[in-house]
Scaffold this active site. Sequence first.
Site, PDB file in Angstrom:
ATOM      1  N   ASP A 243       9.860  -2.633  -1.028  1.00 34.07           N
ATOM      2  CA  ASP A 243       9.605  -1.088  -0.322  1.00 34.07           C
ATOM      3  C   ASP A 243      10.214  -1.516   1.066  1.00 34.07           C
ATOM      4  O   ASP A 243       8.339  -1.200   1.533  1.00 34.07           O
ATOM      5  CB  ASP A 243       8.784  -0.591  -1.191  1.00 34.07           C
ATOM      6  CG  ASP A 243       9.021   1.382  -1.163  1.00 34.07           C
ATOM      7  OD1 ASP A 243      10.648   1.745  -0.720  1.00 34.07           O
ATOM      8  OD2 ASP A 243       8.219   1.881  -1.283  1.00 34.07           O
TER       9      ASP A 243
ATOM     10  N   CYS B   2      13.064   4.244   1.465  1.00 33.84           N
ATOM     11  CA  CYS B   2      13.241   6.327   1.248  1.00 33.84           C
ATOM     12  C   CYS B   2      14.054   6.420   1.958  1.00 33.84           C
ATOM     13  O   CYS B   2      13.366   7.685   2.827  1.00 33.84           O
ATOM     14  CB  CYS B   2      11.757   6.600   1.085  1.00 33.84           C
ATOM     15  SG  CYS B   2      10.929   6.702   2.009  1.00 33.84           S
TER      16      CYS B   2
ATOM     17  N   ALA C 239       0.757  -0.821  -0.039  1.00 35.54           N
ATOM     18  CA  ALA C 239      -0.141  -0.529   0.192  1.00 35.54           C
ATOM     19  C   ALA C 239       1.096   1.203   0.185  1.00 35.54           C
ATOM     20  O   ALA C 239       1.929   1.120   0.450  1.00 35.54           O
ATOM     21  CB  ALA C 239      -0.508   0.081   1.215  1.00 35.54           C
ATOM     22  N   PRO C 240       0.468   2.408  -0.686  1.00 31.27           N
ATOM     23  CA  PRO C 240      -0.781   2.573  -1.199  1.00 31.27           C
ATOM     24  C   PRO C 240      -0.851   1.926  -2.603  1.00 31.27           C
ATOM     25  O   PRO C 240      -2.026   2.421  -3.341  1.00 31.27           O
ATOM     26  CB  PRO C 240      -0.809   3.788  -1.576  1.00 31.27           C
ATOM     27  CG  PRO C 240       0.622   4.472  -1.182  1.00 31.27           C
ATOM     28  CD  PRO C 240       1.065   3.288  -0.636  1.00 31.27           C
ATOM     29  N   GLY C 241      -0.137   1.507  -2.865  1.00 25.48           N
ATOM     30  CA  GLY C 241      -0.349   0.583  -4.643  1.00 25.48           C
ATOM     31  C   GLY C 241       0.386   1.364  -5.527  1.00 25.48           C
ATOM     32  O   GLY C 241       0.320   0.793  -6.784  1.00 25.48           O
ATOM     33  N   GLY C 242       1.171   2.099  -5.297  1.00 30.63           N
ATOM     34  CA  GLY C 242       2.061   3.317  -6.914  1.00 30.63           C
ATOM     35  C   GLY C 242       2.218   2.273  -7.409  1.00 30.63           C
ATOM     36  O   GLY C 242       2.481   1.930  -8.621  1.00 30.63           O
ATOM     37  N   LYS C 243       3.400   1.223  -6.719  1.00 33.82           N
ATOM     38  CA  LYS C 243       4.258   0.683  -7.795  1.00 33.82           C
ATOM     39  C   LYS C 243       3.583  -0.675  -7.703  1.00 33.82           C
ATOM     40  O   LYS C 243       3.825  -1.049  -9.278  1.00 33.82           O
ATOM     41  CB  LYS C 243       5.380   0.147  -6.529  1.00 33.82           C
ATOM     42  CG  LYS C 243       6.255   1.149  -5.997  1.00 33.82           C
ATOM     43  CD  LYS C 243       7.727   0.593  -5.345  1.00 33.82           C
ATOM     44  CE  LYS C 243       8.302   1.477  -3.951  1.00 33.82           C
ATOM     45  NZ  LYS C 243       7.661   2.440  -3.693  1.00 33.82           N
TER      46      LYS C 243
ATOM     47  N   ASP D 189       1.312 -10.057   6.996  1.00 35.57           N
ATOM     48  CA  ASP D 189       2.909  -9.528   6.625  1.00 35.57           C
ATOM     49  C   ASP D 189       4.170  -9.674   6.573  1.00 35.57           C
ATOM     50  O   ASP D 189       3.728 -10.624   5.940  1.00 35.57           O
ATOM     51  CB  ASP D 189       3.089  -9.279   8.543  1.00 35.57           C
ATOM     52  CG  ASP D 189       3.937  -8.682   8.618  1.00 35.57           C
ATOM     53  OD1 ASP D 189       4.749  -8.078   8.180  1.00 35.57           O
ATOM     54  OD2 ASP D 189       3.585  -8.355  10.199  1.00 35.57           O
TER      55      ASP D 189
END
Lengths: 169, 318
Positions: B196, B249, B130-134, B179
């Site tokens: 990520d 990040c 989440a949130p699902g960009g990748k 998880d």
Amino acid sequence: MYRKPTRDESTLINRALDKWGAFEFFKGRLLMMKENASKIVCLMPAELEVITRMQPFLAGLVIGELKKQFVPSMAGADLFARSRKRNKFYIIVNENAEKLVLYGRDIMGESIVEASDTLGENELVIVLNSRLEAIGIGRTRFAGRSLLQKGRVTVTTLSDAGYYLREEG
Amino acid sequence: MTLIFSESVESVDLAARYGYDRWLVGRFLEYVPGVEDFLEKMERPPTQYIRVNTLKTSRKELETRLSSKGFELKRTSIPEVLAVEKAPIATGATNEYLFGHYYIQDLSSCMAVDALDISKDQAVLDVAAAPGGKTTFIAQKMENTGSIIALEPNERRARAMSFNLARCGVYNACILRRDGMHAEKLQMKFDRVLLDAPCSCEGVIAKDATRKTSHTPQDVDYCAARQDKLIEAAAMMVKSGGILVYSTCSFAPEENEIVVDRLLQKLGNVAVEPLKYGSSGLTRFGDMKFDNQLMNTRRLYPHVHDTTGFFIAKLRVS
């Protein structure tokens, strides 16, 4: 819980796909039912079928809900509109109405640019903008030419593409 | 254990001038090139990027539509990603956004997906999705074929992700509320795995200035401990010959090179492959020396690469 549609459900779904001119697009593709309080129809590749046994939060794309009839979701409406087989169950609205529909507002007769004369009252329609993109799903309050009458709401907006933002926010 | 370096005149001065905790600037001086330029860059809003959703439109069509609304866009090293140089209205408030024609996503994040070398019909695992960009970028690269399993334990985040998948017209993905630490329970192997990892977010201080002082060494320790477990769990999910991309990040070596280095030591069947973007990863930090392959990992710095701060490792599992 996900499962394959029953024969009766498949018939209802196929009828709906035919109605929306999207039957060809969905031919050979896997549709699964997600049944909780409602019956949701999901499009997914065959590879995902095995995963549906793991009780996912979501699998594939929800293209609509099966009630007495099939009611498309916005994602479903978008796919149907892209199948390029537009028919009488699509209406086109002007730019001003597009903005309002995206806020969930109903549609005034004068803002409808195109609607079939043969549309009946209480019909489900996919609302398109001038670029023929699905912006909402509505239900007609009038039939035929009466849909274009000025000064009155003639189509009730049931859902719209702005929903994603409002719900997410 | 997060390394803390002795204070210097420079670290004390820079910390005071830019409002950071001293320990953090002391560390930046060890692993961020041109620290003053970096701190200066973090004072300005980061460049905004959008990623064209090719499941719904083309780059050309989107450029034309947004330009007609007064947007100024610039192409980047990733064909699907455009930098927003001028936005007359909020980038998330256009009809094109509502219709799922693009996703607001940093260039660095798209580089992590690019590193997966995805092709159609593959099986992909997206850990902590989440949130699902990748996930949506992976789906468009796969042209909605194959399968993506996205793990997200948190219900609220899974729900937000489901909206993004629907908006972008993704139908080859499923969200499992699991998880990533227990990914092995899926009893499956994947061609590609993306981790990520949840991190201390050092790289996004420009978006959240409170991190200048709220960020602690304990945060780094906590994240690094989780990342160690997550990367090992993720590596076990990769088919032989498959690829695991690990990204964060954060700039902290404890969350990046050290995590990858430990994995290399622990598993004998993982190699770090080169990437075309960014600066080389560290091969030493403090008195630690890492496997030379760590040079193939990539660091993205806001003041050098005009992205959020990011780390990417492409790992081939044999």
